[in-house]
Write a protein that holds these residues in place. Structure first.
Motif, PDB file in Angstrom:
ATOM      1  N   ARG A  70      -3.768   9.740  -2.100  1.00  0.00           N
ATOM      2  CA  ARG A  70      -4.715   8.707  -1.671  1.00  0.00           C
ATOM      3  C   ARG A  70      -4.009   7.374  -1.788  1.00  0.00           C
ATOM      4  NH1 ARG A  70      -6.956   5.561  -5.769  1.00  0.00           N
ATOM      5  NH2 ARG A  70      -6.467   6.368  -7.829  1.00  0.00           N
ATOM      6  N   PRO A  71      -4.372   6.415  -0.944  1.00  0.00           N
ATOM      7  CA  PRO A  71      -3.661   5.141  -0.971  1.00  0.00           C
ATOM      8  C   PRO A  71      -4.149   4.250  -2.104  1.00  0.00           C
ATOM      9  CG  PRO A  71      -5.038   5.381   1.012  1.00  0.00           C
ATOM     10  CD  PRO A  71      -5.424   6.461   0.072  1.00  0.00           C
ATOM     11  N   VAL A  72      -3.227   3.520  -2.683  1.00  0.00           N
ATOM     12  CA  VAL A  72      -3.581   2.436  -3.601  1.00  0.00           C
ATOM     13  C   VAL A  72      -2.848   1.192  -3.112  1.00  0.00           C
ATOM     14  CG1 VAL A  72      -3.451   1.554  -5.965  1.00  0.00           C
ATOM     15  CG2 VAL A  72      -3.955   3.968  -5.563  1.00  0.00           C
ATOM     16  N   THR A  73      -3.587   0.096  -3.052  1.00  0.00           N
ATOM     17  CA  THR A  73      -2.986  -1.175  -2.651  1.00  0.00           C
ATOM     18  C   THR A  73      -2.781  -2.029  -3.892  1.00  0.00           C
ATOM     19  OG1 THR A  73      -3.778  -1.184  -0.378  1.00  0.00           O
ATOM     20  CG2 THR A  73      -3.445  -3.335  -1.421  1.00  0.00           C
ATOM     21  N   TRP A 108     -24.883  11.478   2.354  1.00  0.00           N
ATOM     22  CA  TRP A 108     -23.823  12.499   2.236  1.00  0.00           C
ATOM     23  C   TRP A 108     -24.455  13.884   2.145  1.00  0.00           C
ATOM     24  CZ3 TRP A 108     -22.447  15.163  -2.503  1.00  0.00           C
ATOM     25  CH2 TRP A 108     -21.223  15.815  -2.480  1.00  0.00           C
ATOM     26  N   PRO A 127     -11.609   6.194  -6.093  1.00  0.00           N
ATOM     27  CA  PRO A 127     -12.044   7.552  -6.430  1.00  0.00           C
ATOM     28  C   PRO A 127     -13.569   7.671  -6.529  1.00  0.00           C
ATOM     29  CG  PRO A 127     -10.175   6.914  -7.789  1.00  0.00           C
ATOM     30  CD  PRO A 127     -10.583   5.688  -7.031  1.00  0.00           C
ATOM     31  N   TRP A 128     -14.071   8.835  -6.210  1.00  0.00           N
ATOM     32  CA  TRP A 128     -15.477   9.163  -6.363  1.00  0.00           C
ATOM     33  C   TRP A 128     -15.947   8.749  -7.755  1.00  0.00           C
ATOM     34  CZ3 TRP A 128     -18.772  11.875  -2.921  1.00  0.00           C
ATOM     35  CH2 TRP A 128     -20.013  12.218  -3.466  1.00  0.00           C
ATOM     36  N   GLN A 146      -6.449  -1.637   1.142  1.00  0.00           N
ATOM     37  CA  GLN A 146      -7.136  -0.394   0.768  1.00  0.00           C
ATOM     38  C   GLN A 146      -8.443  -0.797   0.107  1.00  0.00           C
ATOM     39  OE1 GLN A 146      -7.013   2.652   1.413  1.00  0.00           O
ATOM     40  NE2 GLN A 146      -8.389   3.536  -0.099  1.00  0.00           N
ATOM     41  N   GLY A 180      -8.761   1.830  -6.079  1.00  0.00           N
ATOM     42  CA  GLY A 180      -8.087   1.776  -4.785  1.00  0.00           C
ATOM     43  C   GLY A 180      -7.210   0.546  -4.616  1.00  0.00           C
ATOM     44  N   SER A 239     -16.999   7.978  -1.241  1.00  0.00           N
ATOM     45  CA  SER A 239     -17.121   9.422  -1.056  1.00  0.00           C
ATOM     46  C   SER A 239     -15.823  10.018  -0.526  1.00  0.00           C
ATOM     47  CB  SER A 239     -18.262   9.731  -0.091  1.00  0.00           C
ATOM     48  OG  SER A 239     -18.055   9.067   1.146  1.00  0.00           O
ATOM     49  N   ARG A 240     -14.942   9.189   0.016  1.00  0.00           N
ATOM     50  CA  ARG A 240     -13.676   9.651   0.576  1.00  0.00           C
ATOM     51  C   ARG A 240     -12.555   8.723   0.115  1.00  0.00           C
ATOM     52  NH1 ARG A 240     -13.166  13.866   4.934  1.00  0.00           N
ATOM     53  NH2 ARG A 240     -15.265  14.666   5.056  1.00  0.00           N
ATOM     54  N   PRO A 241     -12.073   8.955  -1.102  1.00  0.00           N
ATOM     55  CA  PRO A 241     -11.083   8.028  -1.672  1.00  0.00           C
ATOM     56  C   PRO A 241      -9.809   7.888  -0.841  1.00  0.00           C
ATOM     57  CG  PRO A 241     -11.916   9.535  -3.335  1.00  0.00           C
ATOM     58  CD  PRO A 241     -12.422  10.033  -2.021  1.00  0.00           C
ATOM     59  N   GLU A 242      -9.560   8.841   0.044  1.00  0.00           N
ATOM     60  CA  GLU A 242      -8.342   8.772   0.848  1.00  0.00           C
ATOM     61  C   GLU A 242      -8.500   7.823   2.026  1.00  0.00           C
ATOM     62  OE1 GLU A 242     -10.543  11.091   0.874  1.00  0.00           O
ATOM     63  OE2 GLU A 242     -10.744  12.072   2.824  1.00  0.00           O
ATOM     64  N   SER A 243      -9.695   7.260   2.179  1.00  0.00           N
ATOM     65  CA  SER A 243      -9.939   6.396   3.330  1.00  0.00           C
ATOM     66  C   SER A 243     -10.210   4.976   2.876  1.00  0.00           C
ATOM     67  CB  SER A 243     -11.144   6.904   4.106  1.00  0.00           C
ATOM     68  OG  SER A 243     -12.328   6.621   3.380  1.00  0.00           O
ATOM     69  N   THR A 244     -10.133   4.060   3.821  1.00  0.00           N
ATOM     70  CA  THR A 244     -10.453   2.658   3.535  1.00  0.00           C
ATOM     71  C   THR A 244     -11.438   2.161   4.581  1.00  0.00           C
ATOM     72  OG1 THR A 244      -9.575   0.428   3.238  1.00  0.00           O
ATOM     73  CG2 THR A 244      -8.463   1.788   4.879  1.00  0.00           C
ATOM     74  N   TYR A 250     -18.290   8.397   5.224  1.00  0.00           N
ATOM     75  CA  TYR A 250     -17.423   7.439   4.542  1.00  0.00           C
ATOM     76  C   TYR A 250     -18.331   6.427   3.858  1.00  0.00           C
ATOM     77  CZ  TYR A 250     -13.823   9.650   7.310  1.00  0.00           C
ATOM     78  OH  TYR A 250     -12.978  10.578   7.869  1.00  0.00           O
ATOM     79  N   ARG A 306       0.860  -1.190   0.000  1.00  0.00           N
ATOM     80  CA  ARG A 306       0.000   0.000   0.000  1.00  0.00           C
ATOM     81  C   ARG A 306       0.887   1.227   0.000  1.00  0.00           C
ATOM     82  NH1 ARG A 306      -3.276   3.230   3.973  1.00  0.00           N
ATOM     83  NH2 ARG A 306      -5.471   3.036   3.432  1.00  0.00           N
TER      84      ARG A 306
END
Lengths: 500, 500
Positions: A461-464, B224, B439-440, B435, B417, B444-449, B237, A120
């Motif tokens: 943003r993370p990519v795994t 959302w 992306p949207w 992950q 992701g 809704s929050r691509p930076e999260s998992t 999320y 990741r």
């Protein structure tokens, strides 16, 4: 359409530029998109080199930059010289953060009997739109903390020039683009646009993948709405600011003269145009704190000149509105009357005036502050909780053993992004542990910071990668996860942090 | 108003419950708020004990839970038994992540000549609303990955029961609340509500500080919007899912029979009701891949029963819409006709049918997949880029030396992701490097998992304490930053990661 900047000292026009057309905004975004892959695939060391080159270039142009900015902001040469130094140091800091590699969040799980191999890595989002602040033309401007952290994270930037210091912004962009080119980087790692509509067009442009903003709630929320209406919604990191609380504990009252002087120094700093300005001071009841603060203001006798005509007008109307909302004027010193001068003032209000929807809960962006007395712990707690989320809070007690400290720190930490004890909140260090961002509506993304090492995290943003041979990974991921750890970064391997 | 769940095998009612009233929703949120301070101040080890107790309890009730859930979902006892095990393991995993302490993001900057002492620690946001998925009653349900990671991070949870498996949800909540009480934790660390309006009321409730959601785009975006209209906007999320791409490289075509079988197994798994279902397979042109996949589907001869009447109807209408959008039916196997059966199908479409706004770019939640042929690298790249952001992508090549791998992985990593090579995307391991989020509008929050160790980060925000004596820090911050490092966690000290 065109945009002009004005001299706050006399209201004369300093510079005028054509607004960037809708087509031209898209062209800048396209240019940023074209260099985004190169930025993403560049190594952190390479981007550090870019940032160092920009830092050196702005230092080389310090005299010129300070002169232009002073005409447009009236912030004074001393303050502006320090801010150019801050800008350069921040750019270098973000370069160091990039090569340290923590922002990549590298995690490596070897394959097991029940799970595949997973690696990741955070990757840059792509072109970032940056809207700098009115009040920090350098530190939070075109080459400020948003731009520095975005480039460090591998994202090109399209910045909007602030109308209050248009020529400063344009010159900064020119210097940076020249510096980039001189060091072998594409000029379009940074570009600039002019005009309010152009700013809206920029946020709406499909190529923009994140937005950094520092400024008012009205504008920040407007940009957030535009981003939320896109086909691909993208994050808006808006640092908007609200009323930052400061608290004097019961024991702290013994130091009230010193505290009053510090409070005045902090809320009048930069003519009160700091997002971290302490806007309300909670003090023990019946100890004459409002009067002590008023006395200090009289002694300081500031002669504030505001950044813009609108800000100057807002200070005056804000004072009226606060009085209408139940505040009493303890002292009000008239401004000089020249240019965009403003009055400075200390107001007081009963704690129960801090009701939902009250004007007293909103920022007055200028040299104005409110003193509120509390009689009990409960009153103080409720008073603090009645405020909106904010960026920073300060507590002033007797010493480290002050029995009230822990409780007040605890309550404040639920409301803000930074709690200080004994320091005024108006200084924001750009270090590893900084947090500059608080609960909505102080910021639109309370989990993020616009200053400090974690600022880079906003733009990745993370990519795994699952069962992907190392050789088939993109360049950054390949280096970041290679067994030999060529970048010497800390990584999480099978759940454990491993230092290089 | 009341809510009922139904048996997919025959459409009969399984359970009915009164919808939670608006007042009662607020009462649950208030109860959660009352225990939030205790949860925030509990140590990670304490919360791990809570999660272990819940994990043990659901294992102890596995037979009963599988029976209830099978009646309500028709997912079958084998799959559901495995999912209960997953649920328990995930809860234990998040407990381990909590005690490891990385989620606290501890950073300590000692004071220097130019900067004050700063310590930065992530703190829990407070009560979290959890909306579990239809398709994973255990792994992504009331006690699934959102709940596990929220509690691990120190946040109480108010879960909405999913109407598709109402009695499963209610029983899970009961088991968890009993387990919490038995281990000395407040029952209100987890509570549950019923009803669509109650869910909307929950997101709007001021006491809720974040929302976790797994489900459709329509519902996720609706929640959302509700959160964005609050006075204090809070993060949603939402893991919504779109069309996940899979790619066969030119060299991969030699393994097409094996790939076709794997593709069918993956897109029909759980009756195609996986958010990670590969919805489109890009394959070299003119090699008969669509026919090979159709042949595999005929051989597999699935008899899918969908979770709800609406999902079953959507599969049929989805097939019609895809044909209307330019797809050709390669094979369509009729469902059994009993209960909520659905057809399964392979479609094909020319690559230029993947136009913006086309129905082919939207998910068909069921055992349906599309094959698209590409003639050139450029066509493949453009085809992938025409898709919406998605959760996961898969590449099937010849071997690790396949010359096309790197390019395809690179292109896919900009869209998703998670990228797998040689694995189908339908399995999502709950490990450190996972992950699950793209992306949207995939999320809704691509930076999260929502799966993996980083899932905790969704439910915390950083607070920095400046010049605050250690004794005046709140309990978690005091322990996390104490010089003796009592929790033995990795910390960033003056910019360097220091292992315990």
């Amino acid at each position: 359409m065109s945009t002009s900047s004005y001299a706050p000292r006399d209201g004369s026009v300093v510079a005028t530029a054509e607004d960037t057309s809708a087509d031209e905004v898209l062209a800048r975004v396209d240019a940023a998109t074209r260099v985004a892959a190169l930025a993403a695939e560049s190594s952190p060391a390479e981007r550090r080199r870019w940032l160092d080159a920009i830092a050196k270039a702005v230092e080389d142009h310090r005299g010129e930059l300070v002169e232009i900015a002073d005409r447009e902001t009236a912030l004074g040469a001393t303050r502006l010289r320090a801010e150019v130094a801050r800008m350069a140091d921040q750019l270098r800091f973000y370069g160091r953060v990039a090569i340290e590699g923590g922002y990549l969040g590298v995690a490596i799980d070897d394959a097991t009997d029940t799970a595949p191999q997973l690696v990741r890595v955070n990757r840059p989002l792509g072109p970032v739109a940056v809207f700098g602040s009115s009040n920090f033309p350098f530190g939070f401007g075109v080459l400020g903390t948003d731009t520095g952290s975005a480039i460090a994270a591998g994202c090109p930037v399209v910045a909007k020039a602030h109308s209050a210091h248009l020529s400063t912004c344009l010159r900064l962009a020119e210097i940076a683009r020249d510096a980039l080119e001189a060091v072998g980087a594409p000029r379009d790692i940074l570009s600039i646009i002019v005009g309010r509509q152009a700013g809206a067009d920029l946020v709406a442009a499909a190529g923009i993948k994140a937005v950094g903003f520092t400024g008012s709630q009205a504008v920040g929320v407007k940009l957030w709405h535009i981003a939320n209406q896109r086909e691909e919604v993208v994050p808006v990191y808006a640092e908007m600011g609200t009323v930052n609380p400061a608290v004097v504990t019961r024991a702290g009252i013994d130091r009230i003269d010193e505290i009053a002087r510090g409070f005045v120094g902090s809320f009048t700093l930069g003519a009160g145009q700091f997002c971290t300005k302490p806007g309300v001071l909670f003090a023990p009841a019946g100890r004459g704190v409002a009067e002590a603060v008023a006395e200090s203001l009289r002694a300081a006798a500031p002669e504030p000149t505001m950044l813009t005509k609108a800000i100057a007008a807002d200070v005056l109307s804000g004072l009226d509105e606060m009085v209408a909302a139940g505040a009493r004027v303890v002292v009000r010193l008239p401004g000089s009357g020249a240019g965009w001068s403003a009055d400075s003032a200390v107001l007081s209000a009963p704690i129960n005036a801090l009701m939902p929807g009250s004007r007293l809960l909103e920022e007055c962006f200028g040299p104005v502050a409110l003193v509120v007395e509390y009689a009990t712990d409960h009153e103080l707690t409720e008073g603090i909780r009645s405020l909106q989320g904010s960026l920073a809070a300060a507590v002033f007690g007797a010493d480290a053993d002050d029995p009230d400290l822990a409780h007040v720190v605890q309550v404040l930490s639920g409301q803000v992004g930074r709690v200080t004890v004994g320091d005024w909140p108006t200084g924001v260090a750009w270090t590893w542990a900084q947090q500059h961002g608080g609960p909505w509506p102080a910021t639109s993304r309370p989990e993020s910071t616009s200053v400090g090492a974690a600022a880079l995290s906003r733009f990745v943003r993370p990519v795994t990668f699952q069962s992907v041979p190392n050789a088939a990974l993109p360049p950054t991921e390949r280096a970041a996860t290679a067994p030999e750890n060529p970048w010497k970064i800390s990584r999480r391997v099978n759940g454990e942090m491993v230092s290089p």
